[in-house]
Design a protein around this motif. Structure first.
Motif, PDB file in Angstrom:
ATOM      1  N   VAL A  53       0.843  -1.204   0.000  1.00 12.47           N
ATOM      2  CA  VAL A  53       0.000   0.000   0.000  1.00 12.47           C
ATOM      3  C   VAL A  53       0.875   1.250   0.000  1.00 12.47           C
ATOM      4  O   VAL A  53       0.608   2.225  -0.713  1.00 12.47           O
ATOM      5  N   THR A  54       1.939   1.236   0.793  1.00 12.62           N
ATOM      6  CA  THR A  54       2.857   2.378   0.841  1.00 12.62           C
ATOM      7  C   THR A  54       3.518   2.620  -0.502  1.00 12.62           C
ATOM      8  O   THR A  54       3.745   3.773  -0.893  1.00 12.62           O
ATOM      9  N   ALA A  55       3.825   1.535  -1.220  1.00  5.88           N
ATOM     10  CA  ALA A  55       4.441   1.691  -2.540  1.00  5.88           C
ATOM     11  C   ALA A  55       3.509   2.439  -3.493  1.00  5.88           C
ATOM     12  O   ALA A  55       3.956   3.322  -4.243  1.00  5.88           O
ATOM     13  N   PHE A  56       2.220   2.114  -3.460  1.00  5.10           N
ATOM     14  CA  PHE A  56       1.257   2.853  -4.291  1.00  5.10           C
ATOM     15  C   PHE A  56       1.162   4.314  -3.834  1.00  5.10           C
ATOM     16  O   PHE A  56       1.096   5.232  -4.662  1.00  5.10           O
ATOM     17  N   SER A  57       1.156   4.526  -2.518  1.00  3.69           N
ATOM     18  CA  SER A  57       1.078   5.888  -2.002  1.00  3.69           C
ATOM     19  C   SER A  57       2.321   6.694  -2.355  1.00  3.69           C
ATOM     20  O   SER A  57       2.235   7.879  -2.699  1.00  3.69           O
ATOM     21  N   ALA A  58       3.486   6.066  -2.264  1.00  2.00           N
ATOM     22  CA  ALA A  58       4.742   6.778  -2.515  1.00  2.00           C
ATOM     23  C   ALA A  58       4.838   7.269  -3.950  1.00  2.00           C
ATOM     24  O   ALA A  58       5.584   8.218  -4.233  1.00  2.00           O
ATOM     25  N   TYR A  59       4.090   6.646  -4.854  1.00  5.46           N
ATOM     26  CA  TYR A  59       4.144   7.020  -6.274  1.00  5.46           C
ATOM     27  C   TYR A  59       3.843   8.505  -6.471  1.00  5.46           C
ATOM     28  O   TYR A  59       4.571   9.211  -7.188  1.00  5.46           O
ATOM     29  N   SER A  60       2.790   9.005  -5.836  1.00  3.84           N
ATOM     30  CA  SER A  60       2.432  10.422  -5.964  1.00  3.84           C
ATOM     31  C   SER A  60       3.552  11.322  -5.463  1.00  3.84           C
ATOM     32  O   SER A  60       3.915  12.318  -6.101  1.00  3.84           O
ATOM     33  N   TYR A  61       4.110  10.961  -4.304  1.00  2.68           N
ATOM     34  CA  TYR A  61       5.147  11.780  -3.694  1.00  2.68           C
ATOM     35  C   TYR A  61       6.421  11.789  -4.544  1.00  2.68           C
ATOM     36  O   TYR A  61       7.071  12.826  -4.699  1.00  2.68           O
ATOM     37  N   ILE A  62       6.770  10.623  -5.086  1.00  2.00           N
ATOM     38  CA  ILE A  62       7.983  10.531  -5.902  1.00  2.00           C
ATOM     39  C   ILE A  62       7.833  11.334  -7.191  1.00  2.00           C
ATOM     40  O   ILE A  62       8.727  12.108  -7.566  1.00  2.00           O
ATOM     41  N   LYS A  63       6.712  11.159  -7.872  1.00  2.00           N
ATOM     42  CA  LYS A  63       6.498  11.886  -9.133  1.00  2.00           C
ATOM     43  C   LYS A  63       6.505  13.391  -8.899  1.00  2.00           C
ATOM     44  O   LYS A  63       7.094  14.152  -9.678  1.00  2.00           O
TER      45      LYS A  63
END
Length: 435
Positions: A53-63
């Motif tokens: 779940v964190t990996a999906f969430s981190a996507y927004s922050y990374i982009k």
């Protein structure tokens, strides 16, 4: 405001150390027992699902961080999505509060493990006293400068990751690779609810996002640091979860949920292992608190500089960043004194998940084409957060309805507060372009 931040003062290893420092400080020592209480014998799997779940969430922050690295990364994301209005300011404050809540969680964990070393009671008044003492220490380190934070974070991260990994391997070896935490079944709802705390154990990666302006080569290294810190913590969490499960039955893990690792160390590694584990807990919580205070004070400074929240010097000298550092440790100290570990963790999970959903919605609706983000990843992150938040709220409503009420009232007050402030002090749309 730009002069208050030192460009290139945090290296890639320093950023990774900062992220892992916050995560491991709370995730392992404070939350393992609470996750086991909700998830039952499947609690190691909860960390795996939490990482997904964190990996999906981190996507927004990374982009967003790759496109717009900033000293107040989460504030920047929300402001670009919603403008300098109530939603952005309110969600930013929720994130800041969830980070301060995490600091009080870590501080109380420090106090609990310290007392265990001397045979003290986990319910003693000395727990919050020791926690507040650690918060004061974190303030002094942060007040000494950014490079001190980076150096302390790197040294402590290496020591504690190596030490905790050694604890996990040693405990598994001593137990003969058996898994004792069997029996009991909390059901699907309990397991899904436990993932809310697992996510809380990983949310320290946002510390990196909030320090983007100070990281070397931020357009590349912010994303790299986030990925590396999450990957390191997945390995450490799983290793320790299986080590605890191999050393103690489930009922003992739950009974000792505030100091589960110390409890697991004694039967597996003896008295020496017990004291070494306590020492690791103190090291991990101290470094985690230092890194978290560093990040949240800068986030509040960014919000203040963008005129999205009010600010008062209260007669203090120095910059806005110096003042927000003081505000951060004062609020964390208050929570440390008046809330127990379980309620602190629950409140932090509520605030963080709501803020996370708001961020993904904003990026999906307004920014995904601008930064080249995939819509299906953002929607998946929203659905996962919503399901986990609902399950966690349902479980807490049954066991501790007061904390659900406190969470709801707290969020309403936050948005009402910024709504009134911004109505009286509107921010010009071009006032934030330099950020």
């Amino acid at each position: 405001m730009a002069d208050a931040y030192k460009k290139d003062s945090i290296t890639l290893p320093g950023a990774v150390a900062m992220g892992t420092g916050v995560m491991i400080g709370a995730g392992i020592f404070a939350l393992t027992g609470q996750i086991a209480e909700l998830a039952g014998p499947l609690f190691p799997l909860s960390f795996v699902v939490g990482a997904i779940v964190t990996a999906f969430s981190a996507y927004s922050y990374i982009k967003m961080s790759n496109a717009y690295p900033s000293a107040g990364g989460i504030v920047m994301i929300l402001e670009k999505a919603y403008g300098p209005r109530t939603v952005a300011a309110g969600a930013s404050l929720l994130m800041a509060l969830s980070m301060v809540i995490n600091e009080s969680l870590v501080a109380r964990t420090f106090g609990t493990y310290t007392l265990r070393a001397f045979g003290g009671d986990a319910d003693s008044i000395l727990v919050p006293v020791l926690g507040v003492g650690l918060i004061v220490f974190a303030y002094l380190v942060n007040a000494s400068g950014t490079r001190s934070v980076g150096l302390v974070s790197i040294v402590m991260a290496v020591l504690k990751v190596g030490g905790i990994a050694l604890f996990g391997v040693s405990a598994l070896w001593a137990s003969g690779l058996s898994f004792e935490a069997t029996g009991g079944d909390e059901g699907a709802t309990g397991f899904v609810a436990s993932v809310a705390l697992s996510i809380l154990a990983f949310k320290g990666f946002t510390t990196i996002t909030n320090s983007g302006a100070e990281i070397t080569k931020p357009h590349q290294n912010v994303g790299r640091a986030i990925v590396l810190s999450i990957a390191i913590c997945v390995v450490v969490y799983l290793l320790v979860a299986f080590a605890v499960g191999s050393s103690l039955p489930l009922d003992r893990i739950v009974a000792a949920k505030d100091y589960a690792l110390a409890e697991a160390a004694q039967p597996a590694l003896g008295q020496t292992g017990f004291y070494l584990t306590v020492a690791l807990a103190l090291l991990a919580t101290a470094s985690g608190l230092i890194a978290s205070v560093f990040a949240v004070s800068r986030m509040l400074a960014m919000l203040t500089d963008m005129k999205m929240i009010p600010h008062s010097h209260f007669g203090m000298p120095g910059t806005i960043k110096d003042h927000t550092l003081v505000y951060t440790v004062v609020i964390a100290g208050f929570l440390t004194v008046f809330f127990d570990l379980s309620r602190i963790a629950s409140l932090g999970a509520f605030f963080y998940l709501v803020m996370d959903i708001i961020i993904h919605l904003g990026v999906f609706r307004y920014l995904r084409e601008e930064i080249g983000a995939r819509g299906w990843v953002l929607l998946t992150a929203i659905v996962l957060d919503a399901v986990i938040l609902a399950a966690f709220a349902a479980m807490k409503w049954q066991s501790d309805p007061l904390i659900v009420v406190i969470g709801l009232v707290g969020m309403v007050l936050v948005f009402l507060f910024v709504r009134v402030f911004l109505a009286r002090n509107p921010v010009r749309e071009d006032a934030h372009d330099d950020h």
